[in-house]
Design an enzyme around this catalytic site. Structure first.
Site, mmCIF file in Angstrom:
data_model
loop_
_atom_site.group_PDB
_atom_site.id
_atom_site.type_symbol
_atom_site.label_atom_id
_atom_site.label_comp_id
_atom_site.label_asym_id
_atom_site.label_seq_id
_atom_site.Cartn_x
_atom_site.Cartn_y
_atom_site.Cartn_z
ATOM 1 N N HIS A 1 -11.655 -13.100 -16.919
ATOM 2 C CA HIS A 1 -13.191 -12.961 -16.836
ATOM 3 C C HIS A 1 -13.804 -12.980 -18.330
ATOM 4 O O HIS A 1 -12.965 -13.594 -18.868
ATOM 5 C CB HIS A 1 -13.580 -11.329 -16.998
ATOM 6 C CG HIS A 1 -13.422 -10.204 -15.938
ATOM 7 N ND1 HIS A 1 -13.659 -9.541 -15.505
ATOM 8 C CD2 HIS A 1 -12.209 -10.546 -14.946
ATOM 9 C CE1 HIS A 1 -12.729 -8.967 -13.793
ATOM 10 N NE2 HIS A 1 -11.956 -9.893 -13.728
ATOM 11 N N GLU B 1 -15.534 -12.250 -19.980
ATOM 12 C CA GLU B 1 -15.595 -12.190 -21.686
ATOM 13 C C GLU B 1 -14.891 -11.580 -22.446
ATOM 14 O O GLU B 1 -13.771 -11.944 -23.692
ATOM 15 C CB GLU B 1 -15.960 -10.172 -21.308
ATOM 16 C CG GLU B 1 -17.722 -10.207 -20.976
ATOM 17 C CD GLU B 1 -17.511 -9.996 -19.378
ATOM 18 O OE1 GLU B 1 -18.382 -9.837 -18.422
ATOM 19 O OE2 GLU B 1 -16.926 -10.913 -18.439
ATOM 20 N N CYS C 1 -17.897 -5.243 -16.769
ATOM 21 C CA CYS C 1 -16.611 -4.915 -15.954
ATOM 22 C C CYS C 1 -16.257 -3.410 -16.405
ATOM 23 O O CYS C 1 -16.754 -3.820 -17.872
ATOM 24 C CB CYS C 1 -15.635 -5.126 -15.309
ATOM 25 S SG CYS C 1 -14.646 -5.864 -15.655
ATOM 26 N N CYS D 1 -13.078 -4.940 -19.431
ATOM 27 C CA CYS D 1 -14.210 -6.220 -20.518
ATOM 28 C C CYS D 1 -14.853 -5.199 -20.926
ATOM 29 O O CYS D 1 -14.093 -4.939 -22.642
ATOM 30 C CB CYS D 1 -14.877 -7.026 -19.888
ATOM 31 S SG CYS D 1 -14.224 -8.395 -18.601
#
Length: 161
Positions: A64, A66, A94, A97
């Protein structure tokens, strides 16, 4: 959304980081990944890390934006504690993260668009400010919200036709 401050006119470092995060999101989309971009700023406003979603590109469920930005920032600082740093991200993090942001001791998240399906920084869940955890993160929302949301709508609009 719950308990989030809408960002006043952001400082130039945050505005520049959101420009970069949006560019990273568009690059993720061009590669077939969900368009999310993230930039970590140090306490002085310098860019320490960048990331864009690369789950499809890397075949990695943890790739992801992040997470990748946190990894790069940690390498830049030669340590995992990102005290006083700010994550600027195009979409609300999410749960995975958000947990990583708490563990990294990020001081602040500046987010563009909310994620009403999987957000964990104040919409569906609020992991980053959970009083049961050992660290809480300030959340500023709505920075370039319409533009961030439009990048996502454009991406999914093409795929859902």
């Amino acid at each position: 959304m719950t308990g989030s401050a809408r960002a006043p006119a952001p400082d130039p470092a945050v505005e520049g980081a959101m420009d970069e995060a949006l560019d990273l999101a568009r690059r993720a989309a061009a590669g077939g990944d969900v368009p999310v971009g993230a930039v970590v700023l140090g306490p002085d406003g310098a860019v320490l890390g960048r990331g864009r979603n690369r789950r499809e590109a890397d075949g990695d469920p943890t790739a992801h934006a992040e997470i990748l930005a946190l990894r790069e920032a940690s390498r830049a600082l030669a340590g995992w504690r990102l005290d006083g740093c700010t994550l600027v991200v195009t979409l609300e993090p999410c749960t995975m993260c958000a947990g990583a942001l708490v563990l990294a001791r990020i001081g602040r998240i500046v987010l563009g668009a909310w994620d009403p399906k999987a957000g964990a920084a104040g919409s569906v869940r609020d992991v980053v400010r959970d009083a049961r955890l050992n660290h809480r993160v300030e959340v500023l929302s709505g920075v370039r919200e319409e533009e961030c949301a439009q990048v996502l709508q454009d991406f999914f609009g093409v795929r859902r036709r």
